[in-house]
Design a protein around this motif. Structure first.
Motif, PDB file in Angstrom:
ATOM      1  N   ASN A 558       0.833  -1.205   0.000  1.00 46.27           N
ATOM      2  CA  ASN A 558       0.000   0.000   0.000  1.00 46.27           C
ATOM      3  C   ASN A 558       0.869   1.257   0.000  1.00 46.27           C
ATOM      4  O   ASN A 558       2.102   1.201   0.163  1.00 46.27           O
ATOM      5  N   GLU A 559       0.227   2.403  -0.180  1.00 48.74           N
ATOM      6  CA  GLU A 559       0.960   3.667  -0.327  1.00 48.74           C
ATOM      7  C   GLU A 559       1.726   4.032   0.935  1.00 48.74           C
ATOM      8  O   GLU A 559       2.818   4.616   0.882  1.00 48.74           O
ATOM      9  N   GLU A 560       1.157   3.704   2.106  1.00 46.28           N
ATOM     10  CA  GLU A 560       1.830   4.028   3.359  1.00 46.28           C
ATOM     11  C   GLU A 560       3.167   3.315   3.456  1.00 46.28           C
ATOM     12  O   GLU A 560       4.141   3.870   3.958  1.00 46.28           O
ATOM     13  N   MET A 561       3.222   2.091   2.959  1.00 39.45           N
ATOM     14  CA  MET A 561       4.482   1.351   2.990  1.00 39.45           C
ATOM     15  C   MET A 561       5.513   1.980   2.059  1.00 39.45           C
ATOM     16  O   MET A 561       6.710   2.035   2.374  1.00 39.45           O
ATOM     17  N   VAL A 562       5.053   2.489   0.930  1.00 36.53           N
ATOM     18  CA  VAL A 562       5.957   3.188   0.008  1.00 36.53           C
ATOM     19  C   VAL A 562       6.553   4.407   0.694  1.00 36.53           C
ATOM     20  O   VAL A 562       7.764   4.680   0.598  1.00 36.53           O
ATOM     21  N   ARG A 563       5.694   5.154   1.424  1.00 39.25           N
ATOM     22  CA  ARG A 563       6.182   6.353   2.126  1.00 39.25           C
ATOM     23  C   ARG A 563       7.197   5.969   3.204  1.00 39.25           C
ATOM     24  O   ARG A 563       8.209   6.653   3.387  1.00 39.25           O
ATOM     25  N   LEU A 564       6.916   4.897   3.918  1.00 38.04           N
ATOM     26  CA  LEU A 564       7.819   4.478   4.990  1.00 38.04           C
ATOM     27  C   LEU A 564       9.185   4.088   4.432  1.00 38.04           C
ATOM     28  O   LEU A 564      10.227   4.466   4.973  1.00 38.04           O
ATOM     29  N   LEU A 565       9.194   3.325   3.337  1.00 37.60           N
ATOM     30  CA  LEU A 565      10.453   2.843   2.771  1.00 37.60           C
ATOM     31  C   LEU A 565      11.148   3.890   1.904  1.00 37.60           C
ATOM     32  O   LEU A 565      12.266   3.666   1.449  1.00 37.60           O
ATOM     33  N   LYS A 566      10.459   5.023   1.653  1.00 35.40           N
ATOM     34  CA  LYS A 566      11.034   6.124   0.881  1.00 35.40           C
ATOM     35  C   LYS A 566      11.434   5.676  -0.523  1.00 35.40           C
ATOM     36  O   LYS A 566      12.495   6.058  -1.048  1.00 35.40           O
ATOM     37  N   LEU A 577      10.922 -11.896   3.204  1.00 34.45           N
ATOM     38  CA  LEU A 577      10.161 -12.364   4.355  1.00 34.45           C
ATOM     39  C   LEU A 577      10.797 -13.633   4.905  1.00 34.45           C
ATOM     40  O   LEU A 577      11.338 -14.451   4.151  1.00 34.45           O
ATOM     41  N   GLN A 578      10.732 -13.798   6.220  1.00 36.00           N
ATOM     42  CA  GLN A 578      11.263 -15.002   6.830  1.00 36.00           C
ATOM     43  C   GLN A 578      10.460 -16.207   6.359  1.00 36.00           C
ATOM     44  O   GLN A 578       9.232 -16.219   6.392  1.00 36.00           O
ATOM     45  N   SER A 579      11.151 -17.270   5.916  1.00 41.18           N
ATOM     46  CA  SER A 579      10.476 -18.445   5.376  1.00 41.18           C
ATOM     47  C   SER A 579      10.890 -19.736   6.063  1.00 41.18           C
ATOM     48  O   SER A 579      10.489 -20.815   5.652  1.00 41.18           O
ATOM     49  N   GLY A 580      11.696 -19.636   7.109  1.00 42.79           N
ATOM     50  CA  GLY A 580      12.144 -20.827   7.824  1.00 42.79           C
ATOM     51  C   GLY A 580      12.266 -20.554   9.304  1.00 42.79           C
ATOM     52  O   GLY A 580      12.048 -19.422   9.763  1.00 42.79           O
ATOM     53  N   PRO A 581      12.619 -21.578  10.091  1.00 38.05           N
ATOM     54  CA  PRO A 581      12.716 -21.390  11.540  1.00 38.05           C
ATOM     55  C   PRO A 581      13.819 -20.436  11.952  1.00 38.05           C
ATOM     56  O   PRO A 581      13.720 -19.768  12.979  1.00 38.05           O
ATOM     57  N   ASP A 582      14.838 -20.332  11.144  1.00 40.77           N
ATOM     58  CA  ASP A 582      15.940 -19.417  11.441  1.00 40.77           C
ATOM     59  C   ASP A 582      15.628 -18.039  10.862  1.00 40.77           C
ATOM     60  O   ASP A 582      15.178 -17.940   9.713  1.00 40.77           O
ATOM     61  N   PRO A 583      15.858 -16.966  11.638  1.00 34.76           N
ATOM     62  CA  PRO A 583      15.572 -15.613  11.119  1.00 34.76           C
ATOM     63  C   PRO A 583      16.294 -15.268   9.832  1.00 34.76           C
ATOM     64  O   PRO A 583      15.866 -14.396   9.085  1.00 34.76           O
ATOM     65  N   THR A 584      17.399 -15.989   9.552  1.00 35.07           N
ATOM     66  CA  THR A 584      18.145 -15.692   8.323  1.00 35.07           C
ATOM     67  C   THR A 584      17.560 -16.413   7.105  1.00 35.07           C
ATOM     68  O   THR A 584      17.964 -16.140   5.980  1.00 35.07           O
ATOM     69  N   ASP A 585      16.624 -17.338   7.352  1.00 36.26           N
ATOM     70  CA  ASP A 585      15.970 -18.031   6.239  1.00 36.26           C
ATOM     71  C   ASP A 585      14.897 -17.117   5.659  1.00 36.26           C
ATOM     72  O   ASP A 585      13.810 -16.990   6.208  1.00 36.26           O
ATOM     73  N   ARG A 586      15.196 -16.488   4.532  1.00 31.27           N
ATOM     74  CA  ARG A 586      14.279 -15.510   3.971  1.00 31.27           C
ATOM     75  C   ARG A 586      14.041 -15.772   2.490  1.00 31.27           C
ATOM     76  O   ARG A 586      14.905 -16.286   1.781  1.00 31.27           O
ATOM     77  N   THR A 587      12.836 -15.356   2.034  1.00 27.15           N
ATOM     78  CA  THR A 587      12.459 -15.481   0.634  1.00 27.15           C
ATOM     79  C   THR A 587      12.110 -14.091   0.104  1.00 27.15           C
ATOM     80  O   THR A 587      11.411 -13.322   0.777  1.00 27.15           O
ATOM     81  N   GLY A 588      12.601 -13.786  -1.082  1.00 26.77           N
ATOM     82  CA  GLY A 588      12.350 -12.475  -1.672  1.00 26.77           C
ATOM     83  C   GLY A 588      11.056 -12.448  -2.478  1.00 26.77           C
ATOM     84  O   GLY A 588      10.765 -13.370  -3.238  1.00 26.77           O
ATOM     85  N   TYR A 589      10.280 -11.391  -2.288  1.00 26.67           N
ATOM     86  CA  TYR A 589       9.040 -11.169  -3.050  1.00 26.67           C
ATOM     87  C   TYR A 589       9.190  -9.878  -3.832  1.00 26.67           C
ATOM     88  O   TYR A 589       9.679  -8.870  -3.301  1.00 26.67           O
ATOM     89  N   THR A 590       8.749  -9.890  -5.078  1.00 22.77           N
ATOM     90  CA  THR A 590       8.861  -8.730  -5.947  1.00 22.77           C
ATOM     91  C   THR A 590       7.574  -7.906  -5.894  1.00 22.77           C
ATOM     92  O   THR A 590       6.470  -8.447  -6.022  1.00 22.77           O
ATOM     93  N   VAL A 591       7.725  -6.591  -5.716  1.00 24.94           N
ATOM     94  CA  VAL A 591       6.572  -5.691  -5.702  1.00 24.94           C
ATOM     95  C   VAL A 591       6.081  -5.502  -7.125  1.00 24.94           C
ATOM     96  O   VAL A 591       6.822  -5.033  -7.988  1.00 24.94           O
ATOM     97  N   ILE A 592       4.817  -5.900  -7.372  1.00 26.60           N
ATOM     98  CA  ILE A 592       4.260  -5.749  -8.720  1.00 26.60           C
ATOM     99  C   ILE A 592       3.234  -4.617  -8.797  1.00 26.60           C
ATOM    100  O   ILE A 592       2.835  -4.211  -9.892  1.00 26.60           O
ATOM    101  N   GLY A 593       2.814  -4.096  -7.643  1.00 28.16           N
ATOM    102  CA  GLY A 593       1.823  -3.026  -7.673  1.00 28.16           C
ATOM    103  C   GLY A 593       1.667  -2.363  -6.321  1.00 28.16           C
ATOM    104  O   GLY A 593       2.125  -2.880  -5.288  1.00 28.16           O
ATOM    105  N   VAL A 594       1.045  -1.190  -6.344  1.00 27.88           N
ATOM    106  CA  VAL A 594       0.778  -0.423  -5.121  1.00 27.88           C
ATOM    107  C   VAL A 594      -0.718  -0.145  -5.071  1.00 27.88           C
ATOM    108  O   VAL A 594      -1.289   0.448  -5.996  1.00 27.88           O
ATOM    109  N   VAL A 595      -1.367  -0.590  -3.997  1.00 28.17           N
ATOM    110  CA  VAL A 595      -2.793  -0.353  -3.833  1.00 28.17           C
ATOM    111  C   VAL A 595      -2.980   0.914  -3.004  1.00 28.17           C
ATOM    112  O   VAL A 595      -2.155   1.235  -2.138  1.00 28.17           O
ATOM    113  N   LYS A 596      -4.020   1.677  -3.330  1.00 24.74           N
ATOM    114  CA  LYS A 596      -4.281   2.894  -2.567  1.00 24.74           C
ATOM    115  C   LYS A 596      -4.571   2.543  -1.102  1.00 24.74           C
ATOM    116  O   LYS A 596      -5.132   1.481  -0.810  1.00 24.74           O
ATOM    117  N   ASP A 597      -4.219   3.442  -0.203  1.00 19.91           N
ATOM    118  CA  ASP A 597      -4.420   3.196   1.220  1.00 19.91           C
ATOM    119  C   ASP A 597      -5.878   2.879   1.522  1.00 19.91           C
ATOM    120  O   ASP A 597      -6.791   3.495   0.966  1.00 19.91           O
TER     121      ASP A 597
END
Length: 624
Positions: A558-566, A577-597
């Motif tokens: 959403n737009e608020e997240m865009v503002r936060l991340l600048k 995002l974390q995808s496993g039991p260990d905090p370092t286990d992460r999976t990347g997601y690609t932003v495809i769109g921004v929804v209005k707040d």
């Protein structure tokens, strides 16, 4: 003499029935409204006070200092914090942890039913809180994995008249739960409301739960401590934070304690908490002020009627003096009449209150008990109120009229008395001032409610039906959606992991362009490609999920997240995002769109917290 006062007073009331009716009913309605408000204030102040250790119980909270959160105070803690405090702090007698609080899908002898509020809880819950056991063991109730204690209402719902103790029910058609005790239904003035308590002791196949209960790296338990005396909150907070730091908990999670007596009224901004029907201290103050103003208005109205009529009784006073009545007798007569009227109004007010409370409780989902008006303390207040109101209303004619000389009164000079006119003017001004203040306040509240109902939320609420599913039914959501769309009256259907209106969970993320140690927490919903258009949300840029693409690792923010991340150009950026039991286990997601707040409803959330959607499939549909 007193008997004579009462006889004359009743005679005067019956003599002028219309005037007496207006005077008594006006005061009765004002007293009744004030008593009703008093009962609801009393209800708010009574929460959790039935626990014998009420003053010695604290709830643990967490100050969440991560970026992106809409509220910094949450009702969940590190799961190991409670047991560690129990082990290390001498003032802690017991600790207890709660998890869950949602619905359980149960079955017994082939009959499916739902338990609306179930918690997994430590066996020590019976040592911390006053929970009355009606049947079953008195100790060790939740010591074994899979053991449950159920309320009397749920026991009747499942087993009817059969003895529940020792019976087995199934959770989600697969897990056996063993009934070890039947509990008294929870008092309505408890902030903890449940139908079922399920042992938090992990079973053989619950290694994940066993590991989670011993972690310091996350927060998900509602934790309470029983202390040996009322808490020194500042000192206890310091000790709790030292324990957290010693165990290398995340620095942006700061534990703090809250007295149990503050939970109901001082939790407005707290998220993720076990707190049914929570209110706010401000509500208590506002209601108390309104009750006092209405009471004053009723008394002033009563005094206005009495003083307006007092001029007509001036000659009566003069005649009594002529035939020998002394001033003390005249004062006693007027005060007695006033107290008679007040007493009659109070009796009618009691009746109106008793008749009104059941309807108001049903309409506003409250549980005020009118029998509280019959406690010795309340009755003493009522007696004092009757006496004070009676004296205030009767004091003017009693003292002013009785002070005039008979010849002056009989000549009618009193009608032009400056003191009489000034008092009536002052009372009328006070009466109109209070009335205008109450009307203005009512108008402001009405406008606020109109704004809430008419404001643009960023999505449509009209013609939307939500169907909540759980357990194995979730896997059939796509089939249900297909069948729903066969109905020509349904124009759209989409699926999501949560309904808009429910409190969303929060997850830490690592956004592209930020250090891995950055502390960003956002709310996440999983949804399919139809959810955003079904809810009539608008895209600010980019695109929605689509079956024409592989969006399994795509996200919409959403737009608020865009503002936060600048981010100047968010489409194409990555969020991990974390995808496993260990905090370092992460999976990347690609932003495809921004929804209005879009605005989430109350529950302590702000209007536009940072949010994102990921692809998944619970049904909601829009009908024609």
């Amino acid at each position: 003499m007193l008997k004579s006062y009462f006889r004359i007073g009743l005679r005067n009331l019956l003599k002028e029935k219309g005037y007496s009716f207006i005077k008594i009913t006006g005061l009765a309605f004002g007293l009744s409204v004030s008593m009703i408000i008093f009962l609801y204030v009393k209800e708010d102040l009574s929460f959790d006070a039935f626990n014998k250790n009420y003053k010695n119980i604290v709830r643990l909270l967490t100050i969440d200092s991560a970026e992106g959160v809409s509220s910094k105070l949450v009702g969940v803690t590190q799961p190991r914090l409670g047991p560690a405090a129990d082990e290390e702090l001498p003032e802690v007698v017991k600790s207890v942890r709660f998890t869950g609080g949602g619905r359980y899908d149960l079955s017994y002898e082939g009959n499916a039913l739902k338990c609306e509020a179930a918690y997994r809880v430590d066996p020590s819950v019976f040592d911390v809180f006053d929970i009355k056991i009606l049947k079953g063991a008195t100790s060790g109730i939740l010591d074994n994995p899979g053991s449950i204690a159920i309320t009397e209402s749920l026991a009747k719902k499942i087993f009817g008249e059969k003895d529940p103790i020792g019976q087995t029910v199934k959770l989600n058609l697969t897990t056996d739960l063993f009934v070890t005790a039947v509990l008294e239904d929870r008092p309505k003035n408890s902030h903890l409301q449940f139908d079922l308590l399920h042992s938090l002791v992990p079973g053989q196949n619950e290694d994940g739960l066993r590991q989670a209960l011993n972690t310091w790296q996350g927060i998900f338990c509602n934790t309470y401590l029983l202390l040996d005396k009322p808490a020194d909150i500042v000192s206890l907070n310091t000790k709790l934070q030292a324990i957290s730091k010693k165990n290398n908990a995340f620095q942006f999670f700061t534990p703090v304690a809250q007295p149990l007596e503050d939970v109901h009224l001082k939790s407005k901004e707290i998220l993720f908490e076990a707190n049914a029907n929570k209110s706010d201290t401000l509500n208590v103050y506002v209601l108390s002020i309104i009750a006092v103003l209405i009471l004053v208005l009723a008394v002033v109205n009563f005094m206005n009627l009495v003083t307006a009529k007092s001029a007509g009784r001036a000659k009566e006073v003069g005649m009594r003096k002529v035939i020998g009545a002394v001033r003390a007798q005249l004062i006693g007569q007027h005060l007695t009449e006033s107290i008679i009227v007040t007493s009659l109004a109070m009796i009618i007010a009691f009746a109106l209150t008793y008749l009104s409370i059941p309807f108001l409780n049903s309409a506003y989902q409250r549980f005020a008990d009118p029998s509280m008006l019959l406690t010795p303390q309340s009755l003493l207040i009522v007696i004092i109120l009757v006496a004070v109101v009676g004296v205030l209303a009767g004091i003017y004619p009693a003292f002013v009229l009785s002070s005039f000389k008979p010849i002056v009164v009989l000549k009618g000079s009193f009608k032009n008395s400056g003191s009489g006119i000034q008092l009536r003017k002052a009372l009328v001004i006070l009466q109109f001032t209070i009335s205008i203040a109450l009307m203005v306040g009512t108008g402001i509240v009405y406008q606020q409610m109109q704004f809430i109902y008419s404001t643009n939320l960023g999505y449509s609420r009209d013609q939307i039906i939500s169907v909540q599913q759980s357990g194995s039914a979730v896997g059939r959501a796509k089939t249900l959606k297909t069948e729903l769309l066969r109905n020509p009256n349904i124009v759209a259907a989409g699926t999501s992991s949560s309904r808009i209106g429910q409190q969303l969970g929060r997850t830490d993320i690592v956004p592209e362009g930020w250090d891995a140690k950055s502390n960003f927490i956002v709310s996440i919903m999983t949804a399919d490609e139809s959810f955003i258009p079904t809810m009539d949300m608008k895209m600010a840029e980019g695109r929605n999920f689509s079956l024409a693409y592989d969006d399994s690792l795509s996200t919409v923010i959403n737009e608020e997240m865009v503002r936060l991340l600048k981010w100047n150009d968010p489409v194409g950026k990555k969020i991990s995002l974390q995808s496993g039991p260990d905090p370092t286990d992460r999976t990347g997601y690609t932003v495809i769109g921004v929804v209005k707040d879009f605005h989430l409803p109350p529950s302590g959330t702000s209007s536009n917290p940072c949010s994102c959607f990921t692809m998944r499939t619970m049904e909601r549909c829009r009908s024609k």
